[in-house]
Motif scaffolding. Structure first.
Motif, PDB file in Angstrom:
ATOM      1  N   PRO A 284       0.829  -1.203   0.000  1.00  0.00           N
ATOM      2  CA  PRO A 284       0.000   0.000   0.000  1.00  0.00           C
ATOM      3  C   PRO A 284       0.867   1.258   0.000  1.00  0.00           C
ATOM      4  N   SER A 285       0.548   2.187  -0.875  1.00  0.00           N
ATOM      5  CA  SER A 285       1.405   3.366  -0.978  1.00  0.00           C
ATOM      6  C   SER A 285       1.291   4.221   0.277  1.00  0.00           C
ATOM      7  N   GLU A 286       0.216   4.039   1.057  1.00  0.00           N
ATOM      8  CA  GLU A 286       0.088   4.817   2.292  1.00  0.00           C
ATOM      9  C   GLU A 286       1.271   4.590   3.225  1.00  0.00           C
ATOM     10  N   ILE A 287       1.823   3.376   3.203  1.00  0.00           N
ATOM     11  CA  ILE A 287       2.931   3.095   4.114  1.00  0.00           C
ATOM     12  C   ILE A 287       4.161   3.905   3.713  1.00  0.00           C
ATOM     13  N   LEU A 288       4.368   4.015   2.405  1.00  0.00           N
ATOM     14  CA  LEU A 288       5.506   4.823   1.964  1.00  0.00           C
ATOM     15  C   LEU A 288       5.244   6.300   2.234  1.00  0.00           C
ATOM     16  N   GLU A 289       3.975   6.692   2.105  1.00  0.00           N
ATOM     17  CA  GLU A 289       3.650   8.085   2.407  1.00  0.00           C
ATOM     18  C   GLU A 289       3.846   8.378   3.885  1.00  0.00           C
ATOM     19  N   ALA A 290       3.497   7.399   4.706  1.00  0.00           N
ATOM     20  CA  ALA A 290       3.713   7.567   6.144  1.00  0.00           C
ATOM     21  C   ALA A 290       5.197   7.782   6.412  1.00  0.00           C
ATOM     22  N   ALA A 291       6.024   6.977   5.737  1.00  0.00           N
ATOM     23  CA  ALA A 291       7.470   7.125   5.926  1.00  0.00           C
ATOM     24  C   ALA A 291       7.906   8.525   5.508  1.00  0.00           C
ATOM     25  N   ARG A 292       7.328   8.993   4.434  1.00  0.00           N
ATOM     26  CA  ARG A 292       7.690  10.326   3.952  1.00  0.00           C
ATOM     27  C   ARG A 292       7.284  11.390   4.963  1.00  0.00           C
ATOM     28  N   MET A 293       6.078  11.218   5.527  1.00  0.00           N
ATOM     29  CA  MET A 293       5.636  12.159   6.553  1.00  0.00           C
ATOM     30  C   MET A 293       6.532  12.064   7.777  1.00  0.00           C
ATOM     31  N   ASP A 294       7.024  10.856   8.037  1.00  0.00           N
ATOM     32  CA  ASP A 294       7.867  10.657   9.215  1.00  0.00           C
ATOM     33  C   ASP A 294       9.272  11.187   9.002  1.00  0.00           C
ATOM     34  N   GLY A 295       9.516  11.771   7.851  1.00  0.00           N
ATOM     35  CA  GLY A 295      10.802  12.411   7.637  1.00  0.00           C
ATOM     36  C   GLY A 295      11.829  11.556   6.929  1.00  0.00           C
ATOM     37  N   ALA A 296      11.415  10.424   6.372  1.00  0.00           N
ATOM     38  CA  ALA A 296      12.376   9.599   5.661  1.00  0.00           C
ATOM     39  C   ALA A 296      12.701  10.220   4.309  1.00  0.00           C
ATOM     40  N   THR A 297      13.985  10.238   3.956  1.00  0.00           N
ATOM     41  CA  THR A 297      14.348  10.664   2.610  1.00  0.00           C
ATOM     42  C   THR A 297      14.038   9.513   1.670  1.00  0.00           C
ATOM     43  N   LEU A 298      14.153   9.787   0.389  1.00  0.00           N
ATOM     44  CA  LEU A 298      13.848   8.760  -0.597  1.00  0.00           C
ATOM     45  C   LEU A 298      14.704   7.519  -0.357  1.00  0.00           C
ATOM     46  N   LYS A 299      15.978   7.758  -0.086  1.00  0.00           N
ATOM     47  CA  LYS A 299      16.889   6.646   0.132  1.00  0.00           C
ATOM     48  C   LYS A 299      16.449   5.837   1.355  1.00  0.00           C
ATOM     49  N   GLU A 300      16.095   6.553   2.416  1.00  0.00           N
ATOM     50  CA  GLU A 300      15.674   5.863   3.639  1.00  0.00           C
ATOM     51  C   GLU A 300      14.358   5.128   3.422  1.00  0.00           C
ATOM     52  N   GLU A 301      13.488   5.745   2.642  1.00  0.00           N
ATOM     53  CA  GLU A 301      12.198   5.116   2.344  1.00  0.00           C
ATOM     54  C   GLU A 301      12.422   3.774   1.639  1.00  0.00           C
ATOM     55  N   LEU A 302      13.354   3.769   0.682  1.00  0.00           N
ATOM     56  CA  LEU A 302      13.642   2.535  -0.047  1.00  0.00           C
ATOM     57  C   LEU A 302      14.341   1.520   0.841  1.00  0.00           C
ATOM     58  N   LEU A 303      15.271   2.024   1.647  1.00  0.00           N
ATOM     59  CA  LEU A 303      16.136   1.148   2.412  1.00  0.00           C
ATOM     60  C   LEU A 303      15.444   0.567   3.635  1.00  0.00           C
ATOM     61  N   TYR A 304      14.718   1.418   4.364  1.00  0.00           N
ATOM     62  CA  TYR A 304      14.174   0.979   5.650  1.00  0.00           C
ATOM     63  C   TYR A 304      12.728   0.524   5.574  1.00  0.00           C
ATOM     64  N   VAL A 305      12.013   0.953   4.554  1.00  0.00           N
ATOM     65  CA  VAL A 305      10.592   0.612   4.514  1.00  0.00           C
ATOM     66  C   VAL A 305      10.270  -0.318   3.345  1.00  0.00           C
ATOM     67  N   LEU A 306      10.568   0.134   2.121  1.00  0.00           N
ATOM     68  CA  LEU A 306      10.147  -0.661   0.966  1.00  0.00           C
ATOM     69  C   LEU A 306      10.887  -1.999   0.902  1.00  0.00           C
ATOM     70  N   THR A 307      12.217  -1.942   0.933  1.00  0.00           N
ATOM     71  CA  THR A 307      12.981  -3.170   0.755  1.00  0.00           C
ATOM     72  C   THR A 307      12.657  -4.228   1.810  1.00  0.00           C
ATOM     73  N   PRO A 308      12.650  -3.877   3.096  1.00  0.00           N
ATOM     74  CA  PRO A 308      12.306  -4.926   4.072  1.00  0.00           C
ATOM     75  C   PRO A 308      10.914  -5.504   3.853  1.00  0.00           C
ATOM     76  N   MET A 309       9.987  -4.655   3.426  1.00  0.00           N
ATOM     77  CA  MET A 309       8.636  -5.166   3.211  1.00  0.00           C
ATOM     78  C   MET A 309       8.577  -6.074   2.002  1.00  0.00           C
ATOM     79  N   ALA A 310       9.479  -5.827   1.047  1.00  0.00           N
ATOM     80  CA  ALA A 310       9.429  -6.585  -0.205  1.00  0.00           C
ATOM     81  C   ALA A 310      10.394  -7.753  -0.205  1.00  0.00           C
ATOM     82  N   ILE A 311      10.996  -8.042   0.944  1.00  0.00           N
ATOM     83  CA  ILE A 311      12.008  -9.110   1.003  1.00  0.00           C
ATOM     84  C   ILE A 311      11.566 -10.411   0.318  1.00  0.00           C
TER      85      ILE A 311
END
Ligand SMILES: Nc1ncnc2c1ncn2[C@@H]1O[C@H](COP(=O)(O)OP(=O)(O)OP(=O)(O)O)[C@@H](O)[C@H]1O
Ligand SMILES: [Mg+2]
Lengths: 276, 334, 288
Positions: free
Chosen positions: A167-194
């Protein structure tokens, strides 16, 4: 399925499925068995299934004849390297397609796939020349790069279908939480997509491991992987079934074992978006 | 600290103008609720404020600074999503810590804030669980916890309770209201549930097709809806709108009367009709009455139990001082 | 989720993949086009000048051209039909209640892990050899004359070998798709009185549409360029010369790069015809 399955049906299906399974697996089983026979037993008439004298002589003969370790190492580097490089390039691309889709997203995806339809043989000579000019003929780096390009569309597609489920809301949440694009990919998207990434890696390691056009045509002594190792048995001087079997077993064993151990992960991600 | 000001903000998706230019000011510390029917642009407006979508024109100021081009993370806002949007691969503790980790808050301070938030939200026992092992209400609290620890200038909520069951919804509603009382931070809350709007809001913004219909306190909207749409949207059951001869008597196109402002009698009254459905809730009785000219069915709410049933004849009289009048354009006439 | 920040980020993140693939497509393509208009014999004088469309004309008018196109399409079509039909059947079978389902799946998936060179060698020598192959023994056992598979039934044999390799892939994707079918749908149909065959035709099969489209697309991509299987088994003899193989022979065996390149352009055109055709089907299915 709250229905009680009749025992007889289950027995029937078990027998049928096991028969089909053994039938499909039989060529591999036969190859492995033959690799432990003597050459004479290998071509015995009638064929011997299990009652032969198990021997390892074929394996030592094959190891003597060619440097298996080097072929194996080349295969590992080429398959692993091209897959990892492909993942590195594909994750960002798939992120874009899945989470910032535009009207052209589908066209780009289909175009990428269509590059895979480019017949390799049609461009073999140009690539061959390029490799000579760049001084990378018969080098692992050239094959890593080429196999990466060949499999890139598949990698992008698999990752894309996987990412789309997130769900894109999770990535948006990360963005609201102050994650940069790199952090969004590294800490949120990649672990979820393992699971999806694992499955993608597995499939592409298999594809790259078994790729037998570029690896045969662009390598000689130095960078040749297992496909070339086995191809050298394709015109046997006389028929040496047992040695051929031993070599075959050695060529497929690593990937067969990897595949078996990881088949759950492989299968779970092998949907290409075909399953909703 | 958390004043939000929208000036001439508009949004189009391709050719569709979802939000025509609008102005809106949300005062510091205010609990503002956006309500409106589905698809009217509530979420879009909230996401514009959050920075998750670009505005097509206009500007957004937070505390006097123009944030139109500021990325979401830098606006100092925290958002709670309808689906909670928790990170499934992180424990509750890690989820709550995530925004602080991104902001580089020192570990000790992180622990302190996590403990405080967990305490306030009753999550202390669940800190090491994954979101998948929590109930809906607990997940909701984690999402709120993740928002609180950032100590934002304002909270944005997009229908945070719509995935919860009715009982839990009431509880969480109170918790969020209490949180607001305690923190005194600006909150913007999107919902299409008008009970939530009425009970929680300091100020309600009623939207229709991207246009602000009315802004005011819950009771303002209840007592003096500025047009038929707001009149029909705020209040439950809905206001009865009566057209035709009956309205003509008052010299307007439409008159409105809320179900709770109609007197019922079995013998005499201004209007006469037949009971269609009678809903006996114990505390109140809702009657749907057919046969009243200009408004069919008319809904009436009576306190307590009233022994009427389907097919009964009934007489109705509106409380005259509670009548709302609207002109041909649907605008309020006083 | 689309601000100009994220959109420009997206463009940036797409760039490496797009640029790489564009390069991979354009550079060799341009070179192939260039060579295709030249008489170019690396071992016999190298670049012998421009020849216009000579190579193109020669390539099509060679007696091997049309048969090779036909062979290519036969192999691709044959393998697709076999793998999809048996894949569906096998997937349904594997989805039934049974003991040791996981183990059967391990057996069935195995051929996919075998490299094409190995499977071609194994099939050619140990199974299809008319003297020592297992199939010959089997035929003899039943009193039949052993078949010289790779010369008498060469095309069928290759289709068989390749189908064996790709059946697991089709089966797995179709199995996952079948497992995702809501069993309540089937039960509802059963309540409605639909017999098993009808349930299959009206519920299971349509549900598999997307998966079948995916299988068709991916397999076609790989099948159009099968090489090792032919290289190892028949070397292109006995009517098994695909377009790929024909070009390979022109370029590497007769060392006629110009002619081979013209062939390459034809192969690209053929691939594109197939691609457009496929993309239509799959593109539609991907939207659903
Ligand atoms: N990314 C988008 N692209 C195109 N149109 C969109 C997009 N997002 C929203 N819309 C449209 O904008 C309008 C407002 O959508 P929005 O999600 O803001 O409604 P909403 O008031 O939140 O509704 P709901 O109560 O159902 O959540 C809808 O008509 C919707 O179809
Ligand atoms: Mg919404």
């Amino acid at each position: 399925m709250a229905r009680a399955v009749s025992q007889r049906r289950k027995i029937l299906f078990t027998v049928a499925a096991w028969s089909v399974g053994v039938l499909i697996f039989f060529p591999i089983l036969w190859t492995i068995l033959t690799s432990f026979k003597t050459e004479a037993q290998a071509i015995a008439d009638p064929p011997i299934f299990l009652g032969f004298d198990w021997t390892l002589e074929n394996y030592s003969a094959v190891l003597e004849r060619s440097n298996y370790g080097r072929f194996l190492w080349n295969s590992i580097i080429i398959a692993g390297g091209s897959t990892l490089l492909g993942i590195l390039v594909a994750v960002p691309a798939a992120w874009s397609m899945a989470f910032v889709p535009s009207k052209r997203t589908k066209d780009i995806l289909l175009w990428m796939l269509s590059t895979k339809m480019l017949p390799a043989v049609g461009v073999l000579y140009p690539i061959y020349l390029l490799c000579i000019h760049l001084g990378v003929l018969d080098s692992k780096i050239a094959l890593v790069f080429i196999l990466m390009l060949i499999n890139l569309p598949i990698i992008v597609w698999m990752l894309y279908t996987y990412f789309k489920e997130i769900p894109s809301e999770i990535l948006e949440a990360a963005r609201m939480d102050g994650a940069t694009l790199k952090e969004e990919l590294l800490y949120v998207l990649t672990p979820m997509a393992i699971p999806g990434i694992a499955s993608t890696i597995l499939l592409n390691v298999i594809l790259a491991w078994n790729e037998a056009f570029w690896t045969l045509n662009l390598t000689a002594a130095k960078a040749a992987p297992l496909t070339a190792f086995i191809a050298s048995y394709s015109s046997p001087e006389g028929l040496f079934y047992a040695k051929l079997s031993a070599a075959s077993t050695m060529a497929i064993a690593p990937i067969l074992i990897l595949g078996w151990f990881s088949q759950k992960q492989l299968v779970s991600g092998l949907t290409f978006g075909a399953v909703k | 600290m958390g004043q939000i000001k929208l000036s001439k903000v508009s949004k189009r998706f391709g050719d569709v103008e979802v939000i025509p230019p609008l102005d809106l000011t949300i005062a510091d510390g205010e609990f503002t609720v956006f309500v409106g029917p589905s698809g009217c642009g509530k979420s879009t407006l909230l996401r514009l404020i959050a920075g998750l979508e670009d505005i097509t024109s206009g500007s957004i100021q937070i505390d006097g600074t123009d944030t139109t081009d500021v990325p979401p993370a830098k606006r100092g806002l925290a958002m709670v999503f309808q689906s909670y949007a928790l990170y499934p691969h992180m424990s509750v503790r890690k989820n709550i810590a995530f925004p602080m980790r991104m902001a580089g808050v020192p570990a000790q301070e992180q622990d302190r804030r996590i403990a405080a938030a967990a305490e306030a939200l009753n999550l202390t026992d669940y800190l090491d669980r994954r979101p998948g092992q929590l109930s809906g209400g607990q997940r909701q609290r984690v999402a709120i916890g993740r928002a609180i620890v950032r100590e934002p200038q304002a909270f944005l909520f997009d229908e945070p309770l719509s995935n919860l069951d009715a009982a839990l919804r009431v509880g969480m509603r109170m918790e969020i209201s209490e949180l607001h009382k305690k923190l005194q931070t600006t909150m913007i809350y999107v919902t299409h549930d008008q009970v939530e709007a009425m009970t929680m809001a300091d100020k309600i913004v009623v939207l229709r097709a991207g246009v602000i219909e009315q802004v005011g306190s819950p009771l303002d909207l209840y007592h003096t809806p500025c047009n038929e749409f707001v009149a029909g949207f705020i209040g439950s059951p809905k206001m009865n709108l009566i057209k035709g001869a009956e309205a003509q008597k008052h010299g307007v196109a439409t008159i409105g009367i809320r179900p709770e402002h109609v007197e019922v009698s079995s013998t005499a009254g201004l209007w006469h009709g037949t009971v269609g459905v009678a809903e006996h809730l114990g505390s109140d009785t809702f009657l749907h009455i057919h046969g009243v000219a200009g408004c069919d069915p008319m809904t009436v709410r009576v306190d307590g139990e009233l022994p009427v049933k389907h097919g009964d004849e009934i007489y109705l009289t509106p409380q005259n001082d509670k009548l709302h009048k609207f002109d041909g354009q649907g605008l309020r006439v006083d | 989720m689309a601000t100009h920040h994220s959109r420009s980020a997206a463009r940036l993140m797409m760039a490496p993949a797009v640029v790489l693939l564009l390069g991979w497509m354009l550079v060799p393509l341009t070179m192939t086009l260039y060579f295709s208009f030249k008489k170019y014999l690396p071992l016999r004088g190298g670049d012998l000048g421009w020849v216009g469309f000579d190579n193109y004309v020669r390539f099509v008018s060679s007696s091997a051209f049309w048969p090779s196109v036909l062979t290519t399409l036969t192999i691709v079509g044959g393998v697709l039909v076999i793998t999809v039909v048996f894949g569906v059947l096998l997937a349904i079978l594997l989805n039934q209640p049974m003991w040791g389902q996981g183990f059967v799946r391990i057996l069935v998936i195995a051929p996919f892990f075998v490299m094409p060179t190995v499977s071609a060698l194994v099939w050619k020598n140990m199974f299809m050899d008319p003297n020592y192959g297992l199939l010959a023994h089997l035929w003899e056992f039943f009193g039949a004359q052993p078949v010289e598979w790779l010369s008498q039934a060469s095309l069928q044999s290759i289709v068989m070998i390749v189908s064996w390799q790709w059946l697991p892939f089709a089966t797995l994707i179709l199995l996952t798709a079948i497992q995702s079918l809501d069993s309540e749908q089937l039960e509802a149909a059963e309540m409605d009185g639909a017999p098993a065959l009808m349930r299959f035709a009206f519920i299971t099969l349509p549900h598999l549409g997307r998966a079948i489209a995916v299988v068709l697309l991916i397999q076609t991509i790989f099948l159009l360029s099968i090489f090792a299987e032919i290289f190892v088994t028949t070397g292109g003899a006995f009517g098994t010369k695909t377009l790929t193989y024909l070009i390979f022979q022109r370029v590497l065996e007769s060392q006629n790069v110009g002619l081979g390149s013209a062939g390459g352009v034809y192969a690209i055109i053929l691939a594109n015809i197939v691609a457009i055709f496929l993309m239509r089907i799959v593109g539609k299915n991907l939207d659903k």
